[in-house]
Design a protein around this motif. Structure first.
Motif, PDB file in Angstrom:
ATOM      1  N   GLN A   1     -79.041  15.714 -50.748  1.00 57.94           N
ATOM      2  CA  GLN A   1     -77.802  16.496 -50.571  1.00 57.94           C
ATOM      3  C   GLN A   1     -78.143  17.971 -50.760  1.00 57.94           C
ATOM      4  N   PHE A   2     -77.319  18.844 -50.189  1.00 56.30           N
ATOM      5  CA  PHE A   2     -77.459  20.260 -50.530  1.00 56.30           C
ATOM      6  C   PHE A   2     -77.057  20.434 -51.994  1.00 56.30           C
ATOM      7  N   PRO A   3     -77.768  21.302 -52.738  1.00 58.01           N
ATOM      8  CA  PRO A   3     -77.391  21.495 -54.148  1.00 58.01           C
ATOM      9  C   PRO A   3     -75.938  21.976 -54.268  1.00 58.01           C
ATOM     10  N   ASN A   4     -75.311  21.684 -55.399  1.00 61.71           N
ATOM     11  CA  ASN A   4     -73.892  22.049 -55.558  1.00 61.71           C
ATOM     12  C   ASN A   4     -73.644  23.545 -55.540  1.00 61.71           C
TER      13      ASN A   4
ATOM     14  N   MET B   1     -62.268  30.981 -44.935  1.00 64.84           N
ATOM     15  CA  MET B   1     -63.325  30.075 -44.478  1.00 64.84           C
ATOM     16  C   MET B   1     -63.979  29.335 -45.645  1.00 64.84           C
ATOM     17  N   GLY B   2     -63.859  29.896 -46.835  1.00 64.48           N
ATOM     18  CA  GLY B   2     -64.485  29.275 -48.012  1.00 64.48           C
ATOM     19  C   GLY B   2     -65.917  29.731 -48.224  1.00 64.48           C
ATOM     20  N   LEU B   3     -66.277  30.867 -47.597  1.00 68.66           N
ATOM     21  CA  LEU B   3     -67.639  31.388 -47.719  1.00 68.66           C
ATOM     22  C   LEU B   3     -68.027  31.529 -49.186  1.00 68.66           C
ATOM     23  N   LYS B   4     -69.253  31.112 -49.505  1.00 66.48           N
ATOM     24  CA  LYS B   4     -69.712  31.205 -50.901  1.00 66.48           C
ATOM     25  C   LYS B   4     -70.450  32.507 -51.159  1.00 66.48           C
ATOM     26  N   ALA B   5     -71.019  33.102 -50.105  1.00 67.96           N
ATOM     27  CA  ALA B   5     -71.794  34.333 -50.296  1.00 67.96           C
ATOM     28  C   ALA B   5     -71.667  35.223 -49.070  1.00 67.96           C
ATOM     29  N   TYR B   6     -71.652  36.518 -49.324  1.00 66.44           N
ATOM     30  CA  TYR B   6     -71.634  37.472 -48.213  1.00 66.44           C
ATOM     31  C   TYR B   6     -72.737  38.485 -48.442  1.00 66.44           C
ATOM     32  N   ARG B   7     -73.658  38.538 -47.490  1.00 68.96           N
ATOM     33  CA  ARG B   7     -74.756  39.502 -47.574  1.00 68.96           C
ATOM     34  C   ARG B   7     -74.379  40.725 -46.729  1.00 68.96           C
ATOM     35  N   PHE B   8     -74.410  41.883 -47.353  1.00 67.34           N
ATOM     36  CA  PHE B   8     -74.114  43.131 -46.624  1.00 67.34           C
ATOM     37  C   PHE B   8     -75.092  44.190 -47.115  1.00 67.34           C
ATOM     38  N   SER B   9     -75.204  45.291 -46.365  1.00 70.80           N
ATOM     39  CA  SER B   9     -76.127  46.330 -46.833  1.00 70.80           C
ATOM     40  C   SER B   9     -75.366  47.579 -47.229  1.00 70.80           C
ATOM     41  N   VAL B  10     -76.003  48.343 -48.092  1.00 68.23           N
ATOM     42  CA  VAL B  10     -75.455  49.635 -48.521  1.00 68.23           C
ATOM     43  C   VAL B  10     -76.121  50.719 -47.671  1.00 68.23           C
ATOM     44  N   SER B  11     -75.307  51.639 -47.215  1.00 65.85           N
ATOM     45  CA  SER B  11     -75.846  52.755 -46.447  1.00 65.85           C
ATOM     46  C   SER B  11     -76.271  53.845 -47.437  1.00 65.85           C
ATOM     47  N   TRP B  12     -77.561  54.074 -47.496  1.00 68.77           N
ATOM     48  CA  TRP B  12     -78.148  55.016 -48.467  1.00 68.77           C
ATOM     49  C   TRP B  12     -77.457  56.389 -48.382  1.00 68.77           C
TER      50      TRP B  12
ATOM     51  N   VAL C   1     -88.710  22.101 -50.296  1.00 65.94           N
ATOM     52  CA  VAL C   1     -88.415  23.547 -50.305  1.00 65.94           C
ATOM     53  C   VAL C   1     -87.278  23.825 -51.281  1.00 65.94           C
ATOM     54  N   ASP C   2     -87.467  24.825 -52.133  1.00 66.32           N
ATOM     55  CA  ASP C   2     -86.412  25.235 -53.058  1.00 66.32           C
ATOM     56  C   ASP C   2     -85.560  26.273 -52.338  1.00 66.32           C
ATOM     57  N   LEU C   3     -84.451  25.813 -51.770  1.00 67.96           N
ATOM     58  CA  LEU C   3     -83.638  26.662 -50.896  1.00 67.96           C
ATOM     59  C   LEU C   3     -82.378  27.118 -51.620  1.00 67.96           C
ATOM     60  N   LEU C   4     -82.236  28.429 -51.766  1.00 72.06           N
ATOM     61  CA  LEU C   4     -81.090  28.960 -52.517  1.00 72.06           C
ATOM     62  C   LEU C   4     -79.829  29.022 -51.675  1.00 72.06           C
ATOM     63  N   GLY C   5     -79.986  29.281 -50.388  1.00 78.22           N
ATOM     64  CA  GLY C   5     -78.797  29.430 -49.572  1.00 78.22           C
ATOM     65  C   GLY C   5     -79.132  29.721 -48.129  1.00 78.22           C
ATOM     66  N   TYR C   6     -78.079  29.862 -47.358  1.00 79.31           N
ATOM     67  CA  TYR C   6     -78.205  30.051 -45.905  1.00 79.31           C
ATOM     68  C   TYR C   6     -77.157  31.045 -45.447  1.00 79.31           C
TER      69      TYR C   6
ATOM     70  N   TRP D   1     -65.356  25.207 -37.708  1.00 82.27           N
ATOM     71  CA  TRP D   1     -66.449  24.249 -37.902  1.00 82.27           C
ATOM     72  C   TRP D   1     -67.248  24.596 -39.178  1.00 82.27           C
ATOM     73  N   TYR D   2     -67.614  25.865 -39.333  1.00 80.75           N
ATOM     74  CA  TYR D   2     -68.420  26.248 -40.514  1.00 80.75           C
ATOM     75  C   TYR D   2     -67.593  26.083 -41.794  1.00 80.75           C
ATOM     76  N   LYS D   3     -66.301  26.316 -41.669  1.00 81.20           N
ATOM     77  CA  LYS D   3     -65.413  26.111 -42.818  1.00 81.20           C
ATOM     78  C   LYS D   3     -65.539  24.666 -43.329  1.00 81.20           C
ATOM     79  N   ASP D   4     -65.557  23.749 -42.395  1.00 80.78           N
ATOM     80  CA  ASP D   4     -65.658  22.337 -42.765  1.00 80.78           C
ATOM     81  C   ASP D   4     -67.056  22.004 -43.315  1.00 80.78           C
ATOM     82  N   VAL D   5     -68.059  22.640 -42.749  1.00 80.03           N
ATOM     83  CA  VAL D   5     -69.429  22.439 -43.263  1.00 80.03           C
ATOM     84  C   VAL D   5     -69.476  22.865 -44.731  1.00 80.03           C
ATOM     85  N   ILE D   6     -68.911  24.024 -45.014  1.00 78.81           N
ATOM     86  CA  ILE D   6     -68.941  24.530 -46.398  1.00 78.81           C
ATOM     87  C   ILE D   6     -68.126  23.612 -47.307  1.00 78.81           C
ATOM     88  N   TRP D   7     -66.959  23.264 -46.822  1.00 75.66           N
ATOM     89  CA  TRP D   7     -66.055  22.435 -47.632  1.00 75.66           C
ATOM     90  C   TRP D   7     -66.713  21.107 -48.004  1.00 75.66           C
TER      91      TRP D   7
END
Ligand code: NOJ
Length: 479
Positions: free
Chosen positions: A8-11, A74-85, A418-423, A467-473
Motif C-alpha cells: 500500500q502507499f504509506p499513510n 481536491m484533498g491535495l496533501k502537498a503543494y510544491r511552489f517556488s519563491v521568486s528570489w 524504494v523509500d518514496l516520500l511523495g508524488y 479522478w486525482y481527488k479520488d486517487v488521493i481519497w
C-alpha cells in the motif's frame, strides 16, 4: 521484478502537485519585486512561442486563495511552489522586501489552514537580473553567499511552518540550456563556462543545505533533478557503453555530487583532457561533502535511449518543438560518447516526449541503489492540448491514463524497496510553459486564457481533477 501483491502507499504519502513562481504568479513588477532574468529574456524577439511572457501568467499572485481552495477541494496533501528570489531581495541582496515575503507567508498560511503541506522550492530559474548584471550570476562565486543569505532569510522566516524544502530546480536543465544551448537565460553557448557555472551552482546548493542544518532541525531538504534514465538502444556492448556514458555525463555528473559530494571519475578525466573541467578551489570538496540532502527530488518526464557515436560524428542541431506538431526528433549527441535514438518501443506526446512509466520505476530504483536516499517525485505530468467543451467540460482522459500508469509504477517501486516520500504532479493549474506559451497544458485545473488573450483567467476543473481527488481519497487504491 514482478510482485504477486503490491504494498500500500504509506499513510503519510504526500499526494501533491507542483508549480513555479514565474509560470503562475504574474504580478511581475508588483509590491517591490525586482526584475528576474526571465522577465527580460522572454522579451527578446523569437525566444518564446508567440512572444509569450509571464507578466500575468495565470495571476496566481492575486488568486492564490481561489487556487488553494481548489487544492483543498481536491484533498491535495502537498503543494510544491517556488519563491521568486527578486520578490524577497529585488536586487538579489540587501534589505528584505517585506511585501514580497509576506505574499509567501500568506500562501503558506492558506495552505496550512487547509492541511496542505507546503514544499518550498528556493530556486526555480528566476535569478534576480541585478545579480546577472553585477557579476554574471552563476558564473561568479559571489552568488554562493548571496544565495545562502536569501535561503537563510526564508529558513528563518518559515522554519516553524515549512518542513519540506527544495534547493535548486533542475540544475542540469537551467545550466545546460543557459550555457550550452542558449535557449534559457543568459543565452550563452560555451561549454567551458557551463562547467564552471555548474560547479558554482553545486557549491551554492551545498552551502544552502549546510545552513539549513543549523536552522531547521526537523525539516527535510534536497535538490530536484531532471532525471532521464539512459537506456541502451541494443544489447551490443558498444551501445551499452554509450548508455553508461550518457548516464555518467547526463545524470551522475549531478546526482553523485548531490548524493556523495563527488564528481564521477570518468567524466572528470574526460573534461580535464578537453580542458573543460571546472576550477576546484581549496575547501570545495569539503563543502560538497557537507551538502548531503535528506532526499533526492526527481522530476521525471521521459527516458533517453543511446547508441554508440564515433569520435568524428557530426550532429545537426536538434530542432526544438514549440508548437506541438509531432515528428521533430533528430538524432543528437556527443561525438565519441553517445548518440540519442528514438525508442521505437515508446509512444510520444505531441511535443515529442517519449512516454515511459516503467522508466520512472527504473530511475527511482537506480537512485535508491546508488545513494540509499529517500526519493520525492517533485514533478511528473503530461503536457498536452486540452479542449474546453460546452458547459465547461474538459475530457482529458489521456492525462488520467498517463498519470495512472506512472502511479502504478510508483507502487511497484515501493514494493521493490524504494523509500518514496511523495508524488507531485506537474502541474495543479495550467500555467505558462517557459518557451511554449499556454497551449501545452499540464494542470488538473484549466485556466481559460491563451497566448494572445488573457480573458478572465477562469479556473475550470478538468476530468482529471475529479479522478486525482479520488486517487488521493483512496490513498492510491482506486486508480
Ligand atoms: C520541468 C520544469 O521544472 C518546469 O518548470 C517545466 O514547466 C516542466 N518541466 C515541464 O516542461
Amino acid at each position: 521484478m514482478y510482485h504477486a501483491k503490491l504494498d500500500q502507499f504509506p499513510n503519510d504519502f504526500l499526494w501533491g502537485s507542483a508549480s513555479a513562481a514565474y509560470q503562475v504568479e504574474g504580478a511581475w513588477n508588483e509590491d517591490g519585486k525586482g526584475p528576474s532574468v526571465w522577465d527580460n529574456f522572454v522579451r527578446i524577439p523569437g525566444k518564446t512561442f508567440k512572444g509569450t511572457d509571464g507578466n500575468v501568467a495565470v495571476d496566481h499572485y492575486h488568486r492564490y486563495k481561489e487556487d488553494v481552495a481548489l487544492m483543498a477541494e481536491m484533498g491535495l496533501k502537498a503543494y510544491r511552489f517556488s519563491v521568486s528570489w527578486s520578490r524577497i531581495f529585488p536586487a538579489g541582496k540587501g534589505e528584505i522586501n517585506e511585501a514580497g515575503i509576506q505574499f509567501y507567508e500568506n500562501l503558506i498560511d492558506e495552505l496550512l489552514r487547509h492541511q496542505i503541506e507546503p514544499i518550498v522550492t528556493l530556486y526555480h530559474w528566476d535569478l534576480p537580473q541585478a545579480l546577472q548584471d553585477e557579476y554574471g550570476g552563476w558564473e561568479s562565486r559571489e552568488i554562493i553567499e548571496d544565495f545562502n543569505n536569501y535561503c537563510v532569510a526564508l529558513f528563518e522566516r518559515f522554519k516553524d511552518k515549512v518542513n519540506y524544502w527544495v534547493t535548486l530546480n533542475e540544475q542540469n536543465v537551467f545550466i545546460s540550456h543557459g550555457y550550452e544551448q542558449a535557449s534559457h537565460p543568459p543565452g550563452v553557448r560555451d561549454r567551458k563556462r557551463m562547467y564552471e557555472a555548474n560547479h558554482i551552482a553545486n557549491l551554492a546548493n551545498a552551502k544552502a543545505i549546510q545552513s539549513f542544518r543549523q536552522i531547521i532541525l526537523n525539516g527535510k531538504i534536497g535538490p530536484s533533478f531532471a532525471y532521464g534514465p539512459a537506456y541502451a538502444y541494443t544489447s551490443n556492448p558498444e551501445d551499452v557503453l554509450a548508455a553508461e556514458n550518457a548516464e555518467d555525463f547526463n545524470s551522475h555528473w549531478w546526482l553523485d555530487v548531490y548524493g556523495w559530494g563527488e564528481y564521477p571519475k570518468t567524466v572528470w578525466k574526460y573534461l580535464e583532457k578537453y580542458d573543460l573541467a571546472p576550477t576546484m578551489e581549496a575547501g570545495d570538496e569539503a563543502l560538497l561533502k557537507a551538502g548531503k540532502p535528506d532526499f533526492m527530488g526527481v522530476n521525471y518526464y521521459q527516458t533517453a535511449t543511446f547508441t554508440a557515436s564515433p569520435l568524428d560524428e557530426e550532429f545537426v542541431n536538434a530542432k526544438e518543438n514549440h508548437d506541438g506538431k509531432k515528428g521533430n526528433f533528430v538524432e543528437n549527441g556527443n561525438a565519441g560518447l553517445f548518440k540519442r535514438k528514438r525508442n521505437e518501443a515508446l509512444e510520444t506526446t505531441n511535443w515529442d516526449w517519449e512516454i515511459d512509466p516503467t522508466g520512472l520505476r527504473i530511475g527511482l530504483r537506480r537512485i535508491t541503489s546508488r545513494y540509499g536516499l529517500p526519493v520525492l517525485v517533485t514533478e511528473n505530468g503530461l503536457g498536452e492540448f486540452d479542449k474546453l467543451e460546452e458547459n465547461d467540460v474538459i475530457n482529458d482522459d489521456y492525462r488520467i491514463e498517463y498519470i495512472r500508469k506512472h502511479i502504478e509504477q510508483l507502487q511497484a517501486a515501493i514494493a521493490d524497496g524504494v523509500d518514496l516520500l511523495g508524488y507531485c504532479t506537474w502541474s495543479f493549474t495550467d500555467l505558462l510553459s517557459w518557451l511554449n506559451g499556454y497551449q501545452k497544458r499540464y494542470g488538473f485545473v484549466y485556466v481559460d486564457r491563451d497566448e494572445l488573450n488573457e480573458k478572465e483567467l477562469r479556473r475550470i476543473r478538468k476530468k482529471s481533477f475529479y479522478w486525482y481527488k479520488d486517487v488521493i481519497w483512496s490513498n492510491g487504491d482506486r486508480l
